[in-house]
Design a protein around this motif. Sequence first.
Motif, PDB file in Angstrom:
ATOM      1  N   GLY A 179     -21.326  36.543  -1.341  1.00  0.00           N
ATOM      2  CA  GLY A 179     -22.667  37.009  -1.007  1.00  0.00           C
ATOM      3  C   GLY A 179     -23.510  37.477  -2.176  1.00  0.00           C
ATOM      4  N   ALA A 180     -23.002  37.394  -3.423  1.00  0.00           N
ATOM      5  CA  ALA A 180     -23.800  37.806  -4.583  1.00  0.00           C
ATOM      6  C   ALA A 180     -24.959  36.829  -4.777  1.00  0.00           C
ATOM      7  CB  ALA A 180     -22.927  37.849  -5.837  1.00  0.00           C
ATOM      8  N   ASP A 181     -26.096  37.338  -5.263  1.00  0.00           N
ATOM      9  CA  ASP A 181     -27.242  36.462  -5.492  1.00  0.00           C
ATOM     10  C   ASP A 181     -27.162  35.853  -6.897  1.00  0.00           C
ATOM     11  OD1 ASP A 181     -29.238  38.097  -7.410  1.00  0.00           O
ATOM     12  OD2 ASP A 181     -28.258  39.474  -6.026  1.00  0.00           O
ATOM     13  N   LEU A 182     -27.902  34.762  -7.087  1.00  0.00           N
ATOM     14  CA  LEU A 182     -27.835  34.016  -8.349  1.00  0.00           C
ATOM     15  C   LEU A 182     -28.273  34.845  -9.546  1.00  0.00           C
ATOM     16  CD1 LEU A 182     -29.029  30.332  -7.796  1.00  0.00           C
ATOM     17  CD2 LEU A 182     -26.779  31.141  -8.492  1.00  0.00           C
ATOM     18  N   ARG A 183     -29.281  35.679  -9.389  1.00  0.00           N
ATOM     19  CA  ARG A 183     -29.770  36.492 -10.507  1.00  0.00           C
ATOM     20  C   ARG A 183     -28.677  37.436 -11.006  1.00  0.00           C
ATOM     21  NH1 ARG A 183     -33.827  34.429 -13.400  1.00  0.00           N
ATOM     22  NH2 ARG A 183     -35.517  33.717 -12.065  1.00  0.00           N
ATOM     23  N   ILE A 212     -31.624  30.694 -15.520  1.00  0.00           N
ATOM     24  CA  ILE A 212     -31.097  30.630 -14.152  1.00  0.00           C
ATOM     25  C   ILE A 212     -30.663  29.205 -13.801  1.00  0.00           C
ATOM     26  CG2 ILE A 212     -33.335  30.219 -13.041  1.00  0.00           C
ATOM     27  CD1 ILE A 212     -30.602  32.521 -11.650  1.00  0.00           C
ATOM     28  N   SER A 213     -31.262  28.203 -14.457  1.00  0.00           N
ATOM     29  CA  SER A 213     -30.919  26.811 -14.153  1.00  0.00           C
ATOM     30  C   SER A 213     -29.459  26.523 -14.491  1.00  0.00           C
ATOM     31  CB  SER A 213     -31.840  25.849 -14.908  1.00  0.00           C
ATOM     32  OG  SER A 213     -31.680  26.004 -16.303  1.00  0.00           O
ATOM     33  N   THR A 214     -28.925  27.195 -15.516  1.00  0.00           N
ATOM     34  CA  THR A 214     -27.513  27.023 -15.875  1.00  0.00           C
ATOM     35  C   THR A 214     -26.619  27.556 -14.768  1.00  0.00           C
ATOM     36  OG1 THR A 214     -28.185  27.420 -18.161  1.00  0.00           O
ATOM     37  CG2 THR A 214     -25.824  27.389 -17.717  1.00  0.00           C
ATOM     38  N   THR A 215     -27.042  28.654 -14.155  1.00  0.00           N
ATOM     39  CA  THR A 215     -26.245  29.293 -13.105  1.00  0.00           C
ATOM     40  C   THR A 215     -26.277  28.502 -11.809  1.00  0.00           C
ATOM     41  OG1 THR A 215     -27.047  31.352 -14.113  1.00  0.00           O
ATOM     42  CG2 THR A 215     -25.770  31.570 -12.104  1.00  0.00           C
ATOM     43  N   GLN A 216     -27.325  27.708 -11.614  1.00  0.00           N
ATOM     44  CA  GLN A 216     -27.510  27.013 -10.338  1.00  0.00           C
ATOM     45  C   GLN A 216     -26.436  25.968 -10.045  1.00  0.00           C
ATOM     46  OE1 GLN A 216     -31.602  25.844 -10.850  1.00  0.00           O
ATOM     47  NE2 GLN A 216     -32.347  27.413  -9.449  1.00  0.00           N
ATOM     48  N   VAL A 217     -25.653  25.577 -11.057  1.00  0.00           N
ATOM     49  CA  VAL A 217     -24.567  24.626 -10.809  1.00  0.00           C
ATOM     50  C   VAL A 217     -23.608  25.173  -9.753  1.00  0.00           C
ATOM     51  CG1 VAL A 217     -23.055  25.499 -12.656  1.00  0.00           C
ATOM     52  CG2 VAL A 217     -22.813  23.154 -11.890  1.00  0.00           C
ATOM     53  N   TYR A 218     -23.479  26.505  -9.651  1.00  0.00           N
ATOM     54  CA  TYR A 218     -22.536  27.091  -8.698  1.00  0.00           C
ATOM     55  C   TYR A 218     -23.001  26.953  -7.263  1.00  0.00           C
ATOM     56  CZ  TYR A 218     -20.495  28.658 -12.974  1.00  0.00           C
ATOM     57  OH  TYR A 218     -19.949  28.658 -14.231  1.00  0.00           O
ATOM     58  N   THR A 219     -24.309  26.790  -7.057  1.00  0.00           N
ATOM     59  CA  THR A 219     -24.775  26.523  -5.696  1.00  0.00           C
ATOM     60  C   THR A 219     -24.321  25.133  -5.273  1.00  0.00           C
ATOM     61  OG1 THR A 219     -26.916  25.632  -6.420  1.00  0.00           O
ATOM     62  CG2 THR A 219     -26.790  28.000  -6.015  1.00  0.00           C
TER      63      THR A 219
END
Length: 295
Positions: free
Chosen positions: A255-259, A270-277
Motif C-alpha cells: 500500500g505504499a505510494d510511489l513518491r 519518479i519515472s524510474t520508480t514506475q517500473v514497479y507498477t
Amino acid sequence: MNWTDALAAYDRDLRARGSAERTRRAYGVDLGGFSEWAGEQGLDPGDVRHRDVRRYGAGLSNAGAAPATVARKLAAIRGLYGYLVRVEKVGSNPAELVSSPKRSEKLPTVLSTEQMRSLLERIPARTPLELRDRAMLELAYSCGLRCEEIVNLDEGALDFETEQLRVLGKGQKERLLPVGEPAQRALRRYLDKGRRALLADPREGALFLSKSGRRLSNSDVTRRLGLWTREAALAAGVSPHALRHSFATHLLEGGADLRTIQELLGHASISTTQVYTRVDAARLRDTYAASHPRA
C-alpha cells in the motif's frame, strides 16, 4: 579541443559532481569507443553533428548491439556534449535530438515475501562471516540498498536510537532510511560478535568486512548472495539488485505510494520508480490467470 582533452575534462567534471568510479569508468569505455570511431572519420569534438551521432548509433545496432547498449552509449555522448556546451567548447549538443532505440520491456527479478524469508532465515549465525552475511542481506532488503551503497557503509551508519540508516547514494546524495527490527537485530549480533573477529586494523571504518578485514567489494556481495541463494534452493540469477527490486515491490503491494518508494530508493525521477507498477500489474495478471475459473 581534441578527444583526449575533452574526455579528460569531462571525467574531471563527473568526479567533481560525485559520480561513482564505476560510472565514470563505464562512461570512459563508451566515450572511448565513440571518440575512436569519430577519429577514423576525421572528426574532432567540435566537428561532430547530429547526423554523425545518428550514423554511429545505427552502426552499433547493425553490428548487433542490444537496444539498451546503444541507448547507454548515446546517453554517454549526450552527457559529454552537455558538458562541452556548458563550458562553451561547442555551440550545441549533436546528440540531443538523436532518439535512443526502444528497449524491450524487461521486468526486474522480484522474490516473493516467502522466498525472501526463506533466503534470509536460511543463513545461520555460527561464524563471523555468517553473521556478516545475515546482517548485510537483512539490511539490503530492509532498506532497498544498491550494492555500491552496501559496501560503502561505515561502522556508525546505523543509529540504533533513531532506528535510521545514513546512506550515501548516487551523486553523493545522502538519505536517511528507516530500518526494520530483524535487520537491527542481525546487525547488533554482527557488531557484537562478527565484526570484532574480522577486524584486522582498528583504523578500518567499513561496516561490512571481508575475511581479511578489509572493506567488501561489489563482487564479494554478489558472490555471497549467490551462495545463500543456492542454499535456499532459489532460482539462479538473484542479484543484490533483486533484493532492492523486491523491497520496492513488497512496499507497493503493501500500500505504499510511489513518491514514498521513490524517496526510499533515492531515485532522482519518479519515472524510474514506475517500473514497479508494471511488476505489480504483471503479478496481478499472473494471479488472475492462475486463479480465475474463466481467465
